[in-house]
Design a protein around this motif. Structure first.
Motif, PDB file in Angstrom:
ATOM      1  N   ARG A   1       8.432  -5.162   1.351  1.00 13.28           N
ATOM      2  CA  ARG A   1       6.994  -5.330   1.162  1.00 13.28           C
ATOM      3  C   ARG A   1       6.242  -4.023   1.380  1.00 13.28           C
ATOM      4  N   ALA A   2       5.059  -4.001   0.796  1.00 12.66           N
ATOM      5  CA  ALA A   2       4.212  -2.823   0.946  1.00 12.66           C
ATOM      6  C   ALA A   2       3.682  -2.726   2.369  1.00 12.66           C
ATOM      7  N   ALA A   3       3.483  -1.498   2.828  1.00 14.05           N
ATOM      8  CA  ALA A   3       2.911  -1.234   4.146  1.00 14.05           C
ATOM      9  C   ALA A   3       1.601  -0.468   3.970  1.00 14.05           C
ATOM     10  N   VAL A   4       0.680  -0.700   4.868  1.00 18.15           N
ATOM     11  CA  VAL A   4      -0.633  -0.050   4.792  1.00 18.15           C
ATOM     12  C   VAL A   4      -0.574   1.295   5.513  1.00 18.15           C
ATOM     13  N   PRO A   5      -0.990   2.388   4.847  1.00 17.81           N
ATOM     14  CA  PRO A   5      -0.995   3.685   5.527  1.00 17.81           C
ATOM     15  C   PRO A   5      -2.018   3.700   6.652  1.00 17.81           C
ATOM     16  N   GLU A   6      -1.602   4.178   7.827  1.00 19.55           N
ATOM     17  CA  GLU A   6      -2.479   4.108   8.992  1.00 19.55           C
ATOM     18  C   GLU A   6      -2.711   5.460   9.644  1.00 19.55           C
ATOM     19  N   ASP A   7      -2.200   6.544   9.063  1.00 14.20           N
ATOM     20  CA  ASP A   7      -2.375   7.866   9.665  1.00 14.20           C
ATOM     21  C   ASP A   7      -2.424   8.898   8.550  1.00 14.20           C
ATOM     22  N   PRO A   8      -2.761  10.152   8.866  1.00 10.31           N
ATOM     23  CA  PRO A   8      -2.876  11.170   7.808  1.00 10.31           C
ATOM     24  C   PRO A   8      -1.613  11.335   6.976  1.00 10.31           C
ATOM     25  N   ALA A   9      -0.436  11.269   7.616  1.00 12.62           N
ATOM     26  CA  ALA A   9       0.810  11.423   6.866  1.00 12.62           C
ATOM     27  C   ALA A   9       0.989  10.284   5.870  1.00 12.62           C
ATOM     28  N   GLY A  10       0.717   9.071   6.309  1.00 11.79           N
ATOM     29  CA  GLY A  10       0.849   7.919   5.420  1.00 11.79           C
ATOM     30  C   GLY A  10      -0.148   7.952   4.283  1.00 11.79           C
ATOM     31  N   ARG A  11      -1.384   8.328   4.573  1.00 12.55           N
ATOM     32  CA  ARG A  11      -2.392   8.386   3.516  1.00 12.55           C
ATOM     33  C   ARG A  11      -2.058   9.473   2.501  1.00 12.55           C
ATOM     34  N   ALA A  12      -1.512  10.582   2.983  1.00 11.78           N
ATOM     35  CA  ALA A  12      -1.110  11.648   2.070  1.00 11.78           C
ATOM     36  C   ALA A  12       0.051  11.197   1.202  1.00 11.78           C
ATOM     37  N   ALA A  13       1.014  10.503   1.798  1.00 10.87           N
ATOM     38  CA  ALA A  13       2.196  10.060   1.055  1.00 10.87           C
ATOM     39  C   ALA A  13       1.831   9.061  -0.034  1.00 10.87           C
ATOM     40  N   VAL A  14       0.986   8.086   0.301  1.00 10.78           N
ATOM     41  CA  VAL A  14       0.684   7.036  -0.666  1.00 10.78           C
ATOM     42  C   VAL A  14      -0.158   7.564  -1.823  1.00 10.78           C
ATOM     43  N   SER A  15      -0.826   8.692  -1.632  1.00 15.39           N
ATOM     44  CA  SER A  15      -1.632   9.275  -2.706  1.00 15.39           C
ATOM     45  C   SER A  15      -0.845  10.280  -3.543  1.00 15.39           C
ATOM     46  N   ALA A  16       0.402  10.550  -3.172  1.00 12.16           N
ATOM     47  CA  ALA A  16       1.219  11.514  -3.910  1.00 12.16           C
ATOM     48  C   ALA A  16       1.590  10.953  -5.277  1.00 12.16           C
ATOM     49  N   PRO A  17       1.693  11.798  -6.291  1.00  8.71           N
ATOM     50  CA  PRO A  17       2.072  11.328  -7.626  1.00  8.71           C
ATOM     51  C   PRO A  17       3.426  10.614  -7.616  1.00  8.71           C
TER      52      PRO A  17
END
Length: 220
Positions: free
Chosen positions: A143-159
């Motif tokens: 299942r999908a996980a919600v990004p909760e920190d800068p690393a996660g937000r950066a990863a989920v926005s990567a192409p």
């Protein structure tokens, strides 16, 4: 999630297969690989793929990864596919095996897996009155996980990233000596392409020099 649930989920992922070389710091779950390989095999007429397994060709010759690996992950090295299959008795078995081998090599190439050997075993002959056996049901997708920190937000926005996952317990693991990110690759994107975009985005976001390991848990 209970401990038993966590164990069942981890076993469902299968092996963690190396993507690329020792410097790539990337892995793909066997579950994700199997889904793509079975789709490739489904295009071979007169053949039904059964048990499928991936392993290192020579564990003793595998390289040490440059980034700390996830728990129980295989080290970088050439891979072998071992598979059972049923084939039509009306067609020459060598031809069926050859076509299936080509399809599995092609599927592995799409996944960026360094497969150098495909070992096949015929387990059943089918005739016109025999129903083709159903392939084993794949485990449910993570299942999908919600990004909760800068690393996660950066990863989920990567192409190339469809979403983050938490198959090993957490989508982002921040250790003193490295960072590990779990992602699902979006349709039309090669796993190593996604890994490299995630690594670049997370490295830029954290800006602390820690190496980034990436686990791909789903590949379209």
């Amino acid at each position: 999630m209970t401990t038993a649930d966590a164990v069942r989920r981890r076993l469902g992922l299968g092996r963690l297969l190396p993507l690329g070389g020792a410097q790539d710091g990337a892995w793909l779950t066997e579950q994700a690989a199997e889904a793509v390989l079975r789709r490739a095999a489904a295009g071979v007429p007169g053949v039904a793929l059964g048990r499928l397994r991936l392993s290192l060709v020579d564990p003793d010759a595998a390289a040490a990864p440059a980034v700390p690996a996830p728990p129980s992950a295989l080290p970088p090295g050439p891979l072998r596919i071992e598979a059972d299959f049923a084939a039509s008795a009306r067609e020459p078995l060598p031809d069926a095996a050859s076509a299936l081998r080509v399809a599995l090599f092609a599927g592995a190439e799409l996944l960026d897996l360094a497969v150098t050997e495909v070992d096949l075993r015929v387990t059943e002959l089918l005739d016109s009155a025999t129903r083709t056996p159903a392939a084993p049901s794949p485990p449910p997708e993570v299942r999908a996980a919600v990004p909760e920190d800068p690393a996660g937000r950066a990863a989920v926005s990567a192409p190339g990233v469809a979403y983050l996952t938490a198959a090993l317990g957490t989508a982002v693991r921040l250790a003193p000596d490295h960072v590990r990110i779990e992602v699902a690759a979006a349709s039309g994107h090669r796993p190593l392409e996604v890994v490299r975009s995630v690594r670049a985005a997370v490295t830029k976001a954290l800006a602390d020099g820690r190496p980034v390991a990436v686990l791909v848990t789903s590949a379209a």
